[in-house]
Design an enzyme around this catalytic site. Structure first.
Site, PDB file in Angstrom:
ATOM      1  N   ILE A  93       0.763  -1.408   0.087  1.00  0.00           N
ATOM      2  CA  ILE A  93      -0.053  -0.473   0.111  1.00  0.00           C
ATOM      3  C   ILE A  93       0.767   0.775  -0.039  1.00  0.00           C
ATOM      4  O   ILE A  93       1.875   1.296   0.462  1.00  0.00           O
ATOM      5  CB  ILE A  93      -1.131   0.015   1.016  1.00  0.00           C
ATOM      6  CG1 ILE A  93      -2.108   0.814   0.511  1.00  0.00           C
ATOM      7  CG2 ILE A  93       0.169  -0.179   2.483  1.00  0.00           C
ATOM      8  CD1 ILE A  93      -3.206   0.962   2.719  1.00  0.00           C
ATOM      9  N   ILE A  95       0.108   5.404   0.482  1.00  0.00           N
ATOM     10  CA  ILE A  95      -1.202   6.851   0.808  1.00  0.00           C
ATOM     11  C   ILE A  95       0.131   7.802  -0.171  1.00  0.00           C
ATOM     12  O   ILE A  95       0.959   8.368   0.084  1.00  0.00           O
ATOM     13  CB  ILE A  95      -1.546   7.207   2.208  1.00  0.00           C
ATOM     14  CG1 ILE A  95      -2.047   5.771   2.628  1.00  0.00           C
ATOM     15  CG2 ILE A  95      -2.081   8.832   1.388  1.00  0.00           C
ATOM     16  CD1 ILE A  95      -3.368   5.948   1.442  1.00  0.00           C
ATOM     17  N   GLY A 102      -2.665   9.643   8.212  1.00  0.00           N
ATOM     18  CA  GLY A 102      -2.423   9.222   9.875  1.00  0.00           C
ATOM     19  C   GLY A 102      -4.326   9.522  10.080  1.00  0.00           C
ATOM     20  O   GLY A 102      -4.714   9.871  11.519  1.00  0.00           O
ATOM     21  N   GLY A 104      -6.235   6.767   8.716  1.00  0.00           N
ATOM     22  CA  GLY A 104      -6.688   5.682   9.547  1.00  0.00           C
ATOM     23  C   GLY A 104      -7.281   4.839   7.691  1.00  0.00           C
ATOM     24  O   GLY A 104      -8.019   3.771   7.996  1.00  0.00           O
ATOM     25  N   LEU A 105      -7.312   5.851   7.386  1.00  0.00           N
ATOM     26  CA  LEU A 105      -7.125   4.971   5.513  1.00  0.00           C
ATOM     27  C   LEU A 105      -7.112   3.569   5.137  1.00  0.00           C
ATOM     28  O   LEU A 105      -7.027   3.119   3.931  1.00  0.00           O
ATOM     29  CB  LEU A 105      -7.288   6.232   4.461  1.00  0.00           C
ATOM     30  CG  LEU A 105      -8.264   7.634   5.198  1.00  0.00           C
ATOM     31  CD1 LEU A 105      -7.930   8.559   3.704  1.00  0.00           C
ATOM     32  CD2 LEU A 105      -9.599   7.089   4.958  1.00  0.00           C
ATOM     33  N   ASN A 134       9.713   2.334  10.018  1.00  0.00           N
ATOM     34  CA  ASN A 134       7.717   2.716   9.370  1.00  0.00           C
ATOM     35  C   ASN A 134       7.260   2.050  10.672  1.00  0.00           C
ATOM     36  O   ASN A 134       6.147   1.949  10.848  1.00  0.00           O
ATOM     37  CB  ASN A 134       7.643   2.341   8.601  1.00  0.00           C
ATOM     38  CG  ASN A 134       6.600   2.726   7.990  1.00  0.00           C
ATOM     39  OD1 ASN A 134       5.398   4.041   8.594  1.00  0.00           O
ATOM     40  ND2 ASN A 134       7.044   2.912   6.144  1.00  0.00           N
ATOM     41  N   ALA A 137       3.606   2.842   9.714  1.00  0.00           N
ATOM     42  CA  ALA A 137       2.737   1.272   9.188  1.00  0.00           C
ATOM     43  C   ALA A 137       2.311   0.442   9.872  1.00  0.00           C
ATOM     44  O   ALA A 137       1.628  -0.391   9.587  1.00  0.00           O
ATOM     45  CB  ALA A 137       4.193   1.371   7.780  1.00  0.00           C
ATOM     46  N   TYR A 141      -1.029  -2.001  10.283  1.00  0.00           N
ATOM     47  CA  TYR A 141      -0.583  -3.484   9.839  1.00  0.00           C
ATOM     48  C   TYR A 141      -0.940  -4.011  10.840  1.00  0.00           C
ATOM     49  O   TYR A 141      -2.492  -4.663  10.763  1.00  0.00           O
ATOM     50  CB  TYR A 141       1.075  -3.764   9.926  1.00  0.00           C
ATOM     51  CG  TYR A 141       1.008  -2.762   8.699  1.00  0.00           C
ATOM     52  CD1 TYR A 141       0.031  -2.782   7.340  1.00  0.00           C
ATOM     53  CD2 TYR A 141       2.208  -2.791   7.973  1.00  0.00           C
ATOM     54  CE1 TYR A 141       0.362  -1.518   5.867  1.00  0.00           C
ATOM     55  CE2 TYR A 141       2.641  -2.041   6.993  1.00  0.00           C
ATOM     56  CZ  TYR A 141       1.597  -1.438   6.163  1.00  0.00           C
ATOM     57  OH  TYR A 141       2.597  -0.880   4.927  1.00  0.00           O
ATOM     58  N   LYS A 143      -3.077  -2.609  13.847  1.00  0.00           N
ATOM     59  CA  LYS A 143      -5.271  -2.629  13.633  1.00  0.00           C
ATOM     60  C   LYS A 143      -5.756  -3.342  12.854  1.00  0.00           C
ATOM     61  O   LYS A 143      -7.439  -3.614  12.815  1.00  0.00           O
ATOM     62  CB  LYS A 143      -4.850  -0.816  13.536  1.00  0.00           C
ATOM     63  CG  LYS A 143      -4.480  -0.389  14.794  1.00  0.00           C
ATOM     64  CD  LYS A 143      -5.022   1.646  14.595  1.00  0.00           C
ATOM     65  CE  LYS A 143      -3.880   1.951  15.610  1.00  0.00           C
ATOM     66  NZ  LYS A 143      -4.493   3.316  15.887  1.00  0.00           N
TER      67      LYS A 143
END
Length: 176
Positions: A93, A95, A102, A104-105, A134, A137, A141, A143
């Site tokens: 992934i 963004i 930051g 939660g997307l 990281n 990240a 991950y 979560k």
């Protein structure tokens, strides 16, 4: 096809000029590139080669991430090296729009892709590799349901410096 979540939706990547331009722009940003093992500059040719040799032949599925409310593309999420024999794939992934980090997307995108991988592709395991530095990240991950399986010291060499890699995964039965 679209995969819809609460705040985002994912749509299959296409060979459209807009998708290619976004991927190249996002992946060449320093804050994105610095979290990838592969750090060569992305080009139209390299992206088209990825689409032809991976996505078009089913070795990878890739989606563009859109924020639902704004209908704006912000990044991409994918499963690559899909192994139908051993029922596993590697997750990735990014963004590419910094103002959306930051929120939660990424976690939401991960859950949508995991559900797709387990329910549609009938995968047993989805794994990822992430730099140990990281921390954002790693937390995202976790979560999303990934668990740490291994810590590999000095696993990757980039510009004469070695970096530790964390290997994480989630099994279909644990995701349910």
């Amino acid at each position: 096809m679209e995969l819809a979540g609460e705040h985002i939706y994912l749509r299959y990547i296409t060979s459209e000029k807009t998708d290619t331009e976004n991927i190249i722009r996002w992946r060449n940003k320093e804050f994105v590139k610095n979290n990838f093992i592969y750090r060569e500059a992305f080009t139209i040719q390299s992206h088209e080669k990825w689409l032809k040799n991976m996505v078009d032949v089913g070795k990878a599925v890739q989606f563009i991430i859109y924020v639902k409310e704004e209908r704006v593309p912000i990044g991409s999420v994918y499963l690559k090296d899909i192994d139908h024999v051993h029922k596993k794939a590697e997750y990735g992934i990014f963004i590419g729009e910094e103002e959306y980090l930051g929120r939660g997307l990424g976690k939401e995108a991960a859950k949508l892709v995991l559900r797709y991988g387990f329910e549609d592709l009938l995968l047993h395991k989805v794994f990822l590799r992430v730099f140990s530095y990281n921390q954002a990240a790693l937390l995202s991950y976790k979560k999303a349901g990934f668990v740490e399986e291994g810590y590999f010291k000095d696993e990757v060499k980039i510009q004469d410096h070695y970096y530790d890699i964390v290997f994480m995964s989630v099994l279909r039965d644990d995701f349910r």
